[in-house]
Design an enzyme around this catalytic site. Structure first.
Site, mmCIF file in Angstrom:
data_model
loop_
_atom_site.group_PDB
_atom_site.id
_atom_site.type_symbol
_atom_site.label_atom_id
_atom_site.label_comp_id
_atom_site.label_asym_id
_atom_site.label_seq_id
_atom_site.Cartn_x
_atom_site.Cartn_y
_atom_site.Cartn_z
ATOM 1 N N ASP A 140 38.550 36.001 35.354
ATOM 2 C CA ASP A 140 38.773 35.087 34.648
ATOM 3 C C ASP A 140 37.873 34.851 33.604
ATOM 4 O O ASP A 140 38.161 33.967 32.405
ATOM 5 C CB ASP A 140 38.589 33.698 35.555
ATOM 6 C CG ASP A 140 40.077 33.173 35.817
ATOM 7 O OD1 ASP A 140 41.037 33.503 35.315
ATOM 8 O OD2 ASP A 140 40.126 32.250 36.829
ATOM 9 N N ARG A 171 45.444 26.119 46.065
ATOM 10 C CA ARG A 171 44.056 26.680 45.905
ATOM 11 C C ARG A 171 43.279 25.329 45.467
ATOM 12 O O ARG A 171 42.096 25.391 45.479
ATOM 13 C CB ARG A 171 43.649 27.690 44.829
ATOM 14 C CG ARG A 171 44.231 29.036 45.263
ATOM 15 C CD ARG A 171 43.299 29.669 46.058
ATOM 16 N NE ARG A 171 43.856 31.106 46.407
ATOM 17 C CZ ARG A 171 43.287 32.149 45.708
ATOM 18 N NH1 ARG A 171 42.419 31.842 44.684
ATOM 19 N NH2 ARG A 171 43.863 33.280 45.998
ATOM 20 N N HIS A 211 36.575 38.603 46.669
ATOM 21 C CA HIS A 211 37.848 39.057 46.558
ATOM 22 C C HIS A 211 38.109 40.598 45.969
ATOM 23 O O HIS A 211 38.907 41.188 46.691
ATOM 24 C CB HIS A 211 38.739 38.063 45.007
ATOM 25 C CG HIS A 211 40.129 37.990 44.785
ATOM 26 N ND1 HIS A 211 40.731 37.161 44.607
ATOM 27 C CD2 HIS A 211 40.739 39.202 45.008
ATOM 28 C CE1 HIS A 211 41.943 37.371 44.439
ATOM 29 N NE2 HIS A 211 42.099 38.900 44.582
ATOM 30 N N LYS A 271 28.771 33.992 40.601
ATOM 31 C CA LYS A 271 30.276 34.115 40.060
ATOM 32 C C LYS A 271 30.606 35.639 39.647
ATOM 33 O O LYS A 271 30.096 36.500 40.036
ATOM 34 C CB LYS A 271 30.664 32.910 39.290
ATOM 35 C CG LYS A 271 30.963 31.882 40.059
ATOM 36 C CD LYS A 271 31.757 30.663 39.427
ATOM 37 C CE LYS A 271 33.144 31.097 38.882
ATOM 38 N NZ LYS A 271 34.067 30.553 39.948
ATOM 39 N N GLU A 272 31.254 35.435 38.549
ATOM 40 C CA GLU A 272 31.654 36.908 37.933
ATOM 41 C C GLU A 272 30.428 37.668 37.428
ATOM 42 O O GLU A 272 30.454 38.958 37.066
ATOM 43 C CB GLU A 272 32.730 36.779 37.013
ATOM 44 C CG GLU A 272 34.142 36.424 37.475
ATOM 45 C CD GLU A 272 34.329 35.019 37.853
ATOM 46 O OE1 GLU A 272 33.461 34.215 37.970
ATOM 47 O OE2 GLU A 272 35.564 34.616 37.985
ATOM 48 N N ARG A 321 43.192 19.458 39.700
ATOM 49 C CA ARG A 321 43.981 20.168 38.955
ATOM 50 C C ARG A 321 44.733 20.949 40.042
ATOM 51 O O ARG A 321 44.186 21.533 40.950
ATOM 52 C CB ARG A 321 43.151 21.310 38.490
ATOM 53 C CG ARG A 321 43.442 22.406 37.730
ATOM 54 C CD ARG A 321 42.453 23.285 37.183
ATOM 55 N NE ARG A 321 41.628 24.013 38.184
ATOM 56 C CZ ARG A 321 41.785 25.259 38.168
ATOM 57 N NH1 ARG A 321 42.334 25.951 36.917
ATOM 58 N NH2 ARG A 321 41.208 26.063 39.146
ATOM 59 N N TRP A 337 42.467 39.790 35.797
ATOM 60 C CA TRP A 337 41.954 39.085 37.151
ATOM 61 C C TRP A 337 40.588 38.472 37.129
ATOM 62 O O TRP A 337 40.440 37.139 37.607
ATOM 63 C CB TRP A 337 41.907 40.251 38.324
ATOM 64 C CG TRP A 337 41.404 39.838 39.552
ATOM 65 C CD1 TRP A 337 41.815 38.987 40.430
ATOM 66 C CD2 TRP A 337 39.967 39.595 39.586
ATOM 67 N NE1 TRP A 337 40.943 38.536 41.243
ATOM 68 C CE2 TRP A 337 39.621 38.832 40.988
ATOM 69 C CE3 TRP A 337 38.747 40.246 38.874
ATOM 70 C CZ2 TRP A 337 38.479 38.653 41.454
ATOM 71 C CZ3 TRP A 337 37.573 40.117 39.806
ATOM 72 C CH2 TRP A 337 37.511 39.316 40.786
HETATM 73 C C1 GLC Z 1 38.977 32.799 40.697
HETATM 74 C C2 GLC Z 1 40.140 32.475 40.518
HETATM 75 C C3 GLC Z 1 41.082 33.703 40.222
HETATM 76 C C4 GLC Z 1 40.113 34.810 39.757
HETATM 77 C C5 GLC Z 1 38.798 35.201 39.996
HETATM 78 C C6 GLC Z 1 37.970 36.076 39.522
HETATM 79 O O1 GLC Z 1 38.923 33.087 42.052
HETATM 80 O O2 GLC Z 1 40.913 31.483 41.287
HETATM 81 O O3 GLC Z 1 42.310 33.559 39.927
HETATM 82 O O4 GLC Z 1 41.169 36.109 39.692
HETATM 83 O O5 GLC Z 1 38.425 33.555 40.391
HETATM 84 O O6 GLC Z 1 37.707 35.485 38.154
#
Ligand code: GLC
Length: 830
Positions: free
Chosen positions: A519, A354, A667, A659-660, A364, A517
């Site tokens: 992060d 990645r 994903h 993001k999260e 990294r 998962w």
């Molecule tokens: C990024 C990271 C992955 C993680 C995702 C959700 O895509 O590469 O490892 O699961 O973020 O935080």
């Protein structure tokens, strides 16, 4: 707004409006040499490692955007006007120049029409040689004779990314360049074999570079090895002095910043076409000589037949992979993605991990445990060797406690040979104490992903013996002897399952540890629903394998039952599945929370793992639809967090909608498609699929901004001012998961240990679809008919006209002999 289109015949994405808002990238190379380039030839090349063996330089996140690159300048030697075939860096006005970029499978073509000259630069790397070929074609479309200078230009790097960025005091004085025999050689003197070369070959014997006396330059100098001599002071790649003057200066030096710049002179009569190649490769001048001889081999009238043969071989390489599974459904976007771009993206992820892109620029590297384990699960049919290689690397990266090393270099767990000369750029092997982290730094999900990946690999290949291969545990491994305590793959799997059974919290749900998962959910001793559900999924895979191997899995069947009970008891909150608990016992992702009330991961995984009851599963996924659906895909959670809360984690410190923190994180979207198919709701699965599909955003680039041929890490959510904008394309687990969920769950073609299962869940409006699947070297031409317009359920199945047993789990076609071809007709229920 559109900038291009999918060319289905050539399997290219064609950018015909070149001024796209951000870089649209692609990867070339499928083995050791790899390049990442955008639609204007900006980008970089590396050999094996973008961190330790960067060949060409890249000024990431810079201004002007994404430079330098591998450029071909063309100069009209009569007028002095010049341009680049890839539009930038000269960047002629689109009113005057027509530029097209064709992103293909492991190649890129830059095409340009300007001032009566048509030109094309194709970048690709042959399957077998570590050399990048720039295949340049020029045609005089004007009605007068043209005298042109063609300059190939690339800027070299000092290999080690840190040395390149920080330690100039060493690199600037220990690297040299020279030109001889038409080959520029760059020598990184601080490395044992630190050589690169740049050379060229031309279709017909070139006229000597023309004199350019009025500028006082050396008429015979058709090369520059020094970047600053080629570009000139107070200039940039937009207006290099050498191109402006029409001649190089013959520079080279021991020390300095090096480039490959070669000038070739071309004369073209009206209508005449010519071809030349530039070669940029790994190795010294001798290697360059060999490659130049090899790739300028002619075959009668074709001066570069060897180049054409290498390009065809690359095309065949992809054709063969893509032919392993091809689909024809009523959804054109799905066909385009599954038949070309989605598998391509998934494969590139596995090939290069990645850490090489325009976002992750190589500082990294290594293998991220969870990402690699998931990526490897997606391509065992098209790349079984690479899948296996990754699985073995991960097995060796597992500790005897049963957790995985979160980020590691496979070399750490291979026998080391002492290098003759220890250059500062040699990949460092950290001391053992720094290689193996403790439990607090463990991501609770990492190793669990490995179990389904191993089992899917075995189902695809039939290689049951893999389960009994022995590999050492990471914490027992001694790199000097290459040995450690070894156990079978099967035993490794047991240790992973036991770790998760052991590391649970007060609710008997798995601990979250450093992260799961997600992060950014850093629960430490708190508990994670996602990990418990994943534990259940891994257990079901493991038990299926154990049963097939005839081994006693009673202990793990009991473990699975216990996980189910704890999940149902502790996580079902009456409306959906709670996401977890903080260390102090607060629930996350439950109806009582003000922010982060509902999360995608716990609900999709409750269903996908098989742990949820169908009623709860349906209610939970209805809530996902109600609270998380947007026209660009499903959000990760809702409402977004606005206040830092360190007991929950970093997710509360990311801006809303990014993001999260309630973005449309790509994903986990396919998990929802798969979950809906388990619940039998094909319409809902397709609604979610279509929302995320980048193909459907091809005409919304003013919103999406990024590539429409690639899934991206996340799309900004409705809480963000740039709702709908994509971020971080290409290197993301979304690629593999989209492919896996669409092919195995929606279309329902799943290999098992001894049979190919066909169990689709489709929109009722689909009358039929067909799939060609190669499995264990036999071909299955499958047609699924849906005469009664339902979503799920198979009534009958015929293999070459003979009835095959069907059950609630679909049709099961027994594995057929390698080399055979079959017709399968599946009829869905009434
Ligand atoms: C990024 C990271 C992955 C993680 C995702 C959700 O895509 O590469 O490892 O699961 O973020 O935080």
């Amino acid at each position: 707004m559109k900038y291009g289109f999918f060319d289905q015949n050539s399997r290219e994405y064609v950018i015909d409006r070149i001024d796209v808002p951000v870089s649209w990238t692609n990867y070339i190379g499928v083995k050791d040499l790899c390049g990442v380039f955008n639609h204007t030839a900006g980008g970089y090349l590396f050999y094996k490692s973008p961190e330790f063996h960067r060949i060409t330089r890249f000024r990431q996140n810079g201004v002007p955007m994404d430079r330098p690159g591998h450029y071909v300048y063309v100069r009209d030697d009569d007028s002095g006007d010049y341009w680049t075939l890839s539009w930038q860096p000269v960047g002629k006005s689109p009113d005057l120049a027509k530029n097209i970029c064709r992103h293909g499978l492991s190649y890129i073509k830059y095409q340009c029409k300007y001032s009566g000259i048509w030109g094309e630069q194709t970048l690709f790397i042959p399957l077998e040689d570590p050399v990048e070929i720039w295949d340049v074609k020029l045609r005089n479309d004007s009605d007068r004779k043209r005298r042109l200078s063609v300059f190939g230009y690339a800027e070299f790097s000092f290999h080690h990314i840190q040395i390149d960025n920080q330690n100039l005091q060493m690199s600037l004085y220990s690297s040299g360049s020279s030109h001889q025999d038409g080959i520029i050689e760059v020598d990184l003197f601080y490395e044992a074999e630190g050589f690169q070369y740049f050379t060229a070959a031309q279709q017909s014997t070139p006229a000597q570079p023309a004199a350019n006396e009025q500028h006082g330059v050396n008429a015979n100098a058709y090369f520059d090895c020094l970047r600053d001599a080629f570009i000139g002071p107070y200039r940039s790649e937009t207006n290099p002095i050498a191109v402006e003057m029409g001649a190089c200066s013959g520079s080279s030096e021991l020390g300095g910043n090096h480039c490959g710049a070669l000038r070739r002179v071309v004369e073209l009569e009206p209508g005449e076409e010519t071809r030349l190649i530039f070669l940029l490769g790994e190795g010294n001048r001798e290697a360059g000589k060999t490659m130049r001889a090899k790739y300028s081999t002619s075959n009668g009238t074709n001066a570069f037949s060897a180049v054409d043969a290498a390009f065809t071989a690359l095309g065949d390489f992809w054709k063969e992979k893509l032919a392993k599974l091809s689909v024809s459904t009523p959804d054109e976007g799905m066909n385009t993605m599954l038949n070309t771009w989605n598998l391509y993206q998934a494969e590139i992820n596995v090939m290069f991990s990645r850490f090489a892109s325009f976002i992750e620029v190589g500082g990294r590297t290594g293998l991220g445990y969870r990402d690699t384990a998931q990526d490897a699960m997606m391509i065992p049919h098209s790349n079984p060797e690479k899948s296996r290689e990754r699985l073995v690397q991960l097995i060796k990266g597992l500790t005897s406690d049963g957790y995985g090393i979160h980020l590691f270099s496979p070399e750490w767990f291979e026998k080391q040979s002492t290098p003759a000369f220890k250059s500062p750029t040699v990949v460092p092997l950290p001391p053992k104490s720094q290689r193996i982290h403790g439990i607090a730094d463990t991501c609770a999900d990492d190793a669990l992903w490995l179990i389904p990946s191993i089992v899917e690999y075995i189902r695809e290949t039939g290689d049951l013996g893999f389960a009994d291969e022995k590999y050492p545990y990471a914490d027992t491994f001694d790199p000097d002897t290459g040995e450690g305590t070894s156990e079978t793959v099967y035993d490794h799997m047991k240790r992973i399952l036991d770790f998760s059974a052991r590391e649970t919290g007060p609710h008997e749900i798995c601990k979250g540890l450093r992260a799961d998962w997600n992060d950014c959910l850093n629960l430490g001793g708190g508990e994670s629903a996602m990990v418990s559900f994943l534990h259940h999924w891994a257990l079901t895979h493991f038990c299926a394998l154990a049963r097939r191997l005839g081994r006693d899995a009673a202990r793990y069947e009991e473990m699975a039952a216990k996980v189910r009970q704890s999940c149902e008891r502790e996580l079902w909150n009456g409306s959906w599945y709670t996401r977890g608990f903080t260390a102090s016992g607060r629930a996350i992702g439950s109806p009582d929370c003000k922010e982060g009330r509902i999360f995608m991961e716990s609900n999709t995984w409750a269903v996908l793992s098989g742990a949820a009851s169908p009623e709860h599963g349906k209610t939970a996924m209805d809530a996902v639809d109600q609270y998380l659906y947007t026209p660009y895909g499903l959000k990760l959670c809702d409402p977004a967090y606005s206040e830092p809360d360190d007991e929950i984690g970093f997710v509360t410190r990311v801006y809303k909608g990014i993001k999260e923190n309630a973005a449309i994180f790509s994903h986990p979207n396919p998990w929802a498609w798969a979950a809906e198919t388990i619940l039998g709701r094909g319409d809902r699965a397709m609604k979610f699929y279509d929302a995320l599909n980048p193909y459907n955003q091809n005409d919304k680039i003013e919103v999406r901004k990024i590539e429409p041929y690639m899934y991206c890490q996340f799309v900004a959510g409705p809480d963000h001012s740039a709702f709908g904008r994509g971020h971080h394309p290409f290197m993301t687990g979304s690629a593999g998961w989209s492919y896996f969920a669409a092919t195995r769950y929606m279309l329902g073609i799943r290999p098992d240990f001894d049979s190919l299962v066909i169990d689709p869940c489709i929109p009722p409006s689909w009358p039929s679809f067909s799939v060609r699947r190669v499995w264990r070297n036999a071909i299955y031409n499958i047609t699924v008919e849906n005469p009664h317009g339902i979503s799920k359920g198979v009534k009958e199945c015929r293999l070459n006209g003979q009835a095959v047993t069907c059950g609630s789990a679909g049709a099961e076609i027994p594995a057929q002999n390698a080399g055979s071809e079959h017709h399968v007709v599946v009829v869905m229920c009434d």
